[in-house]
Design a protein around this motif. Structure first.
Motif, PDB file in Angstrom:
ATOM      1  N   ALA A 163      -3.507   3.706  -1.415  1.00  0.00           N
ATOM      2  CA  ALA A 163      -2.588   2.614  -0.634  1.00  0.00           C
ATOM      3  C   ALA A 163      -3.386   1.164   0.154  1.00  0.00           C
ATOM      4  O   ALA A 163      -2.900   0.168  -0.015  1.00  0.00           O
ATOM      5  N   GLY A 164      -4.521   1.574   0.381  1.00  0.00           N
ATOM      6  CA  GLY A 164      -5.451   0.354   0.896  1.00  0.00           C
ATOM      7  C   GLY A 164      -5.845  -0.546  -0.234  1.00  0.00           C
ATOM      8  O   GLY A 164      -5.639  -1.790  -0.063  1.00  0.00           O
ATOM      9  N   LEU A 165      -6.217  -0.009  -1.106  1.00  0.00           N
ATOM     10  CA  LEU A 165      -6.694  -0.768  -2.363  1.00  0.00           C
ATOM     11  C   LEU A 165      -5.387  -1.572  -2.983  1.00  0.00           C
ATOM     12  O   LEU A 165      -5.374  -2.868  -3.242  1.00  0.00           O
ATOM     13  N   ALA A 166      -4.262  -0.904  -2.927  1.00  0.00           N
ATOM     14  CA  ALA A 166      -3.296  -1.556  -3.284  1.00  0.00           C
ATOM     15  C   ALA A 166      -2.621  -2.550  -2.674  1.00  0.00           C
ATOM     16  O   ALA A 166      -2.167  -3.751  -3.233  1.00  0.00           O
ATOM     17  N   GLN A 174     -10.560  -1.342 -11.724  1.00  0.00           N
ATOM     18  CA  GLN A 174     -11.436  -1.162 -10.385  1.00  0.00           C
ATOM     19  C   GLN A 174     -10.793  -0.071  -9.390  1.00  0.00           C
ATOM     20  O   GLN A 174     -11.916   0.469  -8.748  1.00  0.00           O
ATOM     21  N   ALA A 175      -9.648   0.161  -9.175  1.00  0.00           N
ATOM     22  CA  ALA A 175      -9.213   1.378  -8.278  1.00  0.00           C
ATOM     23  C   ALA A 175      -9.519   2.396  -8.766  1.00  0.00           C
ATOM     24  O   ALA A 175      -9.768   3.331  -7.914  1.00  0.00           O
ATOM     25  N   ALA A 176      -9.252   2.436 -10.113  1.00  0.00           N
ATOM     26  CA  ALA A 176      -9.885   3.999 -10.637  1.00  0.00           C
ATOM     27  C   ALA A 176     -11.454   4.284 -10.576  1.00  0.00           C
ATOM     28  O   ALA A 176     -11.684   5.348 -10.245  1.00  0.00           O
TER      29      ALA A 176
END
Length: 191
Positions: A163-166, A174-176
């Protein structure tokens, strides 16, 4: 009973038509001064000596507990697991003591009767308590519950990071990558 702030024997005297109680200092003339009956009222009997020893031990435990900052148990599963470790350690310590006494497991008492040493009784009680605690842990599936709690915590942490990354716009590959690195770190910490 106490007289002022000093404990007294408190045994009822044998005088007829009298409700008098012994005013001698508790444990007077015994090996447990300040606790229990005086020498004149059975304070030196084995039963009174044992009772006085229990009273002294209880008083010492209460004093130690009064000094401790006792906090409520927030995680009873972990507390039970810690208790199991202490119980097993106690049982092992008593086992070492019993092993040291070797052939002296039995001895002749004052009355000539053969008796078991106190250490053997302690060891038997330690084994019973170890069995009780470990059986409780097995019955309640403590290890499984603790593992599920840790898995839930890890999943909540991963969800919070995602949630923070989004929220800051990090998505896709990058998120993965961040999630994979976190998963590896969490597994390493858990191991």
């Amino acid at each position: 009973m106490t007289a002022g702030n000093k404990p007294v024997c408190g045994a009822k005297t044998r005088q007829e038509d009298s409700a008098e109680y012994c005013g001698l200092r508790a444990g007077w003339g015994t090996d447990h001064p300040g606790t229990g009956r005086c020498k004149l009222h059975g304070g030196k009997t084995p039963g009174q000596t044992i009772k006085a020893a229990h009273e002294i031990a209880e008083r010492e435990v209460r004093a130690v507990l009064a000094e401790l900052d006792v906090q409520p148990v927030d995680d009873p599963l972990t507390a039970l697991a810690q208790l199991a470790g202490q119980v097993v350690a106690w049982q092992q310590a008593i086992a070492e003591i019993v092993n040291r006494i070797g052939d002296e497991v039995r001895y002749e008492g004052k009355a000539g009767a053969e008796q078991l040493r106190a250490e053997v009784g302690l060891y038997e009680r330690a084994m019973d308590r170890t069995n009780t605690v470990l059986s409780t842990i097995a019955r309640l599936d403590i290890d499984g519950r603790l593992a599920r709690i840790e898995e839930t915590k890890a999943q909540l942490l991963m969800d919070a990071v995602q949630a923070g990354l989004a929220a800051i716009g990090v998505t896709g590959e990058q998120a993965a990558t961040v999630k994979q690195v976190m998963a590896r770190k969490l597994r390493a910490v858990a191991a």
